[in-house]
Design a protein around this motif. Structure first.
Motif, PDB file in Angstrom:
ATOM      1  N   GLY A   1       1.552  -8.589  14.805  1.00 19.32           N
ATOM      2  CA  GLY A   1       1.328  -7.072  14.666  1.00 19.32           C
ATOM      3  C   GLY A   1       0.047  -6.429  15.000  1.00 19.32           C
ATOM      4  N   LEU A   2      -1.099  -6.926  15.707  1.00 17.49           N
ATOM      5  CA  LEU A   2      -2.083  -6.718  15.859  1.00 17.49           C
ATOM      6  C   LEU A   2      -2.271  -5.165  16.676  1.00 17.49           C
ATOM      7  CD1 LEU A   2      -4.510  -9.895  16.485  1.00 17.49           C
ATOM      8  CD2 LEU A   2      -4.379  -8.256  14.448  1.00 17.49           C
ATOM      9  N   HIS A   3      -1.027  -5.023  17.342  1.00 20.85           N
ATOM     10  CA  HIS A   3      -1.075  -3.657  18.074  1.00 20.85           C
ATOM     11  C   HIS A   3      -0.152  -2.753  17.399  1.00 20.85           C
ATOM     12  CE1 HIS A   3      -3.406  -5.374  21.247  1.00 20.85           C
ATOM     13  NE2 HIS A   3      -2.708  -6.476  21.166  1.00 20.85           N
ATOM     14  N   GLY A   4       0.274  -2.792  16.322  1.00 27.27           N
ATOM     15  CA  GLY A   4       1.138  -2.124  15.467  1.00 27.27           C
ATOM     16  C   GLY A   4       0.642  -0.705  14.939  1.00 27.27           C
ATOM     17  N   PRO A   5       1.157  -0.109  13.895  1.00 27.58           N
ATOM     18  CA  PRO A   5       0.494   1.150  13.364  1.00 27.58           C
ATOM     19  C   PRO A   5      -0.521   0.988  12.685  1.00 27.58           C
ATOM     20  CG  PRO A   5       2.957   0.632  12.570  1.00 27.58           C
ATOM     21  CD  PRO A   5       2.149  -0.461  13.150  1.00 27.58           C
ATOM     22  N   ARG A   6      -1.537   2.189  12.877  1.00 28.27           N
ATOM     23  CA  ARG A   6      -2.688   2.041  12.217  1.00 28.27           C
ATOM     24  C   ARG A   6      -2.633   2.723  10.687  1.00 28.27           C
ATOM     25  NH1 ARG A   6      -6.689   0.135  15.466  1.00 28.27           N
ATOM     26  NH2 ARG A   6      -8.233   0.873  14.438  1.00 28.27           N
ATOM     27  N   TYR A   7      -3.842   2.207  10.066  1.00 25.28           N
ATOM     28  CA  TYR A   7      -3.653   2.940   8.832  1.00 25.28           C
ATOM     29  C   TYR A   7      -5.178   3.577   8.786  1.00 25.28           C
ATOM     30  CZ  TYR A   7      -5.466   3.539   3.852  1.00 25.28           C
ATOM     31  OH  TYR A   7      -5.874   4.098   2.880  1.00 25.28           O
ATOM     32  N   THR A   8      -5.200   4.954   8.449  1.00 21.29           N
ATOM     33  CA  THR A   8      -6.536   5.656   8.423  1.00 21.29           C
ATOM     34  C   THR A   8      -6.981   5.946   7.080  1.00 21.29           C
ATOM     35  OG1 THR A   8      -6.030   6.585  10.596  1.00 21.29           O
ATOM     36  CG2 THR A   8      -7.713   7.601   9.306  1.00 21.29           C
ATOM     37  N   ALA A   9      -8.014   5.667   6.445  1.00 23.02           N
ATOM     38  CA  ALA A   9      -8.604   5.900   5.237  1.00 23.02           C
ATOM     39  C   ALA A   9      -8.638   7.612   5.041  1.00 23.02           C
ATOM     40  CB  ALA A   9     -10.252   5.676   5.204  1.00 23.02           C
ATOM     41  N   THR A  10      -8.262   7.743   3.770  1.00 25.22           N
ATOM     42  CA  THR A  10      -8.049   9.368   3.367  1.00 25.22           C
ATOM     43  C   THR A  10      -9.330  10.112   3.582  1.00 25.22           C
ATOM     44  OG1 THR A  10      -8.496   8.688   1.111  1.00 25.22           O
ATOM     45  CG2 THR A  10      -6.013   8.809   1.701  1.00 25.22           C
ATOM     46  N   HIS A  11     -10.282   9.550   3.439  1.00 23.39           N
ATOM     47  CA  HIS A  11     -11.545  10.007   3.803  1.00 23.39           C
ATOM     48  C   HIS A  11     -11.940  10.290   5.290  1.00 23.39           C
ATOM     49  CE1 HIS A  11     -13.429   6.205   4.168  1.00 23.39           C
ATOM     50  NE2 HIS A  11     -13.123   6.102   2.991  1.00 23.39           N
ATOM     51  N   GLY A  12     -11.382   9.684   6.003  1.00 23.55           N
ATOM     52  CA  GLY A  12     -11.383   9.799   7.476  1.00 23.55           C
ATOM     53  C   GLY A  12     -12.331   8.831   8.310  1.00 23.55           C
ATOM     54  N   ARG A  13     -13.190   7.814   7.378  1.00 25.85           N
ATOM     55  CA  ARG A  13     -14.079   7.098   7.910  1.00 25.85           C
ATOM     56  C   ARG A  13     -13.761   5.993   8.572  1.00 25.85           C
ATOM     57  NH1 ARG A  13     -16.339   8.119   2.341  1.00 25.85           N
ATOM     58  NH2 ARG A  13     -17.456  10.077   2.487  1.00 25.85           N
ATOM     59  N   PHE A  14     -12.643   5.299   8.567  1.00 23.48           N
ATOM     60  CA  PHE A  14     -12.125   4.314   9.249  1.00 23.48           C
ATOM     61  C   PHE A  14     -10.723   4.200   9.638  1.00 23.48           C
ATOM     62  CE2 PHE A  14     -12.316   2.539   5.019  1.00 23.48           C
ATOM     63  CZ  PHE A  14     -11.025   1.811   4.884  1.00 23.48           C
ATOM     64  N   SER A  15     -10.487   3.357  10.476  1.00 23.49           N
ATOM     65  CA  SER A  15      -8.838   2.937  10.669  1.00 23.49           C
ATOM     66  C   SER A  15      -8.718   1.499  10.893  1.00 23.49           C
ATOM     67  CB  SER A  15      -8.053   3.853  11.626  1.00 23.49           C
ATOM     68  OG  SER A  15      -8.758   3.384  13.010  1.00 23.49           O
ATOM     69  N   ILE A  16      -7.747   1.141  10.861  1.00 24.60           N
ATOM     70  CA  ILE A  16      -7.542  -0.460  11.120  1.00 24.60           C
ATOM     71  C   ILE A  16      -5.857  -0.419  11.355  1.00 24.60           C
ATOM     72  CG2 ILE A  16      -7.158  -1.199   8.806  1.00 24.60           C
ATOM     73  CD1 ILE A  16      -8.543  -3.857   9.373  1.00 24.60           C
ATOM     74  N   VAL A  17      -5.499  -1.646  12.159  1.00 22.20           N
ATOM     75  CA  VAL A  17      -4.081  -1.859  12.025  1.00 22.20           C
ATOM     76  C   VAL A  17      -3.713  -2.291  10.728  1.00 22.20           C
ATOM     77  CG1 VAL A  17      -2.249  -3.534  13.187  1.00 22.20           C
ATOM     78  CG2 VAL A  17      -3.946  -2.247  14.644  1.00 22.20           C
ATOM     79  N   ALA A  18      -2.514  -1.939  10.279  1.00 27.83           N
ATOM     80  CA  ALA A  18      -2.115  -2.364   8.895  1.00 27.83           C
ATOM     81  C   ALA A  18      -1.440  -3.620   8.931  1.00 27.83           C
ATOM     82  CB  ALA A  18      -1.083  -1.381   8.274  1.00 27.83           C
ATOM     83  N   PRO A  19      -1.750  -4.604   8.482  1.00 26.40           N
ATOM     84  CA  PRO A  19      -0.761  -5.860   8.535  1.00 26.40           C
ATOM     85  C   PRO A  19       0.555  -5.854   8.127  1.00 26.40           C
ATOM     86  CG  PRO A  19      -2.925  -6.182   7.264  1.00 26.40           C
ATOM     87  CD  PRO A  19      -2.641  -4.835   7.326  1.00 26.40           C
ATOM     88  N   PRO A  20       1.482  -6.177   9.176  1.00 25.76           N
ATOM     89  CA  PRO A  20       2.709  -5.896   9.060  1.00 25.76           C
ATOM     90  C   PRO A  20       3.403  -6.560   7.702  1.00 25.76           C
ATOM     91  CG  PRO A  20       2.388  -7.191  10.876  1.00 25.76           C
ATOM     92  CD  PRO A  20       1.309  -6.860  10.473  1.00 25.76           C
TER      93      PRO A  20
END
Length: 191
Positions: free
Chosen positions: A36-55
């Protein structure tokens, strides 16, 4: 941070004991994490980071993840917690001083090493708790301190660590959007 993790570690002792209670599907979970390392990203509500959300992992935010911005928790008890906090500095020595101050404040000592994370100087700490090990990676980008923290039951540390480090490589610091300032309409002059 480590005090909170120690308390969580102690609270989960009952879950981690007894036959069959520990991660019966660890290899499948690790395989799913890597797939899932190329799956959908989670973006922090304050907009300071994003990361792939672990499936298949639960996403906790707000009060459920405090003091972190978000925590991802696997069905098998592995957790990845992330926070990005504005700071008045932008260099590794100041970050080290901040980490040292917090560790003294909580009575914790972790061995810290300098590393590069995504071509940035970073601090890496590994702490062994009662039933788990924690990996913390800290770095500063554009006056924002980023902390990436993984907690893994000790007996599964060697299995999960490589896949979790791959997941952390999907982390991206972001510059939060600038909010537009509403201007007041110009006062009308009367003739």
């Amino acid at each position: 941070m480590f005090v909170l993790a120690l308390l969580a570690d102690l609270a989960l002792v009952g879950r981690w004991s007894g036959p069959g209670a520990l991660f019966p599907d660890a290899p499948a979970e690790i395989q799913g994490l890597r797939a899932g390392l190329h799956g959908p990203r989670y973006t922090a509500t304050h907009g300071r980071f994003s990361i792939v959300a672990p499936p298949g992992w639960n996403t906790l935010s707000g009060e459920d993840s405090a003091p972190y911005d978000v925590t991802f928790r696997s069905p098998n008890g592995i957790s990845v917690s992330l926070m990005a906090t504005p700071v008045p500095y932008d260099d590794l020595p100041a970050l080290y001083a901040d980490i040292d101050r917090r560790e003294r404040e909580y009575g914790i000592h972790a061995d810290i090493e300098t590393m590069y994370f995504q071509n940035r100087p970073a601090a890496r700490r590994v702490v062994k708790l009662l039933r788990s090990k924690m990996i913390a990676i800290d770095f500063v980008a554009d006056r924002v301190a980023h902390q990436l923290l993984c907690e893994i039951p000790t007996e599964y540390y060697d299995q999960y660590q490589p896949a979790l480090l791959e997941l952390l490589q999907t982390y991206q610091p972001l510059t939060p959007p600038v909010r537009a300032v509403r201007q007041q309409p110009a006062a009308r002059s009367t003739p």
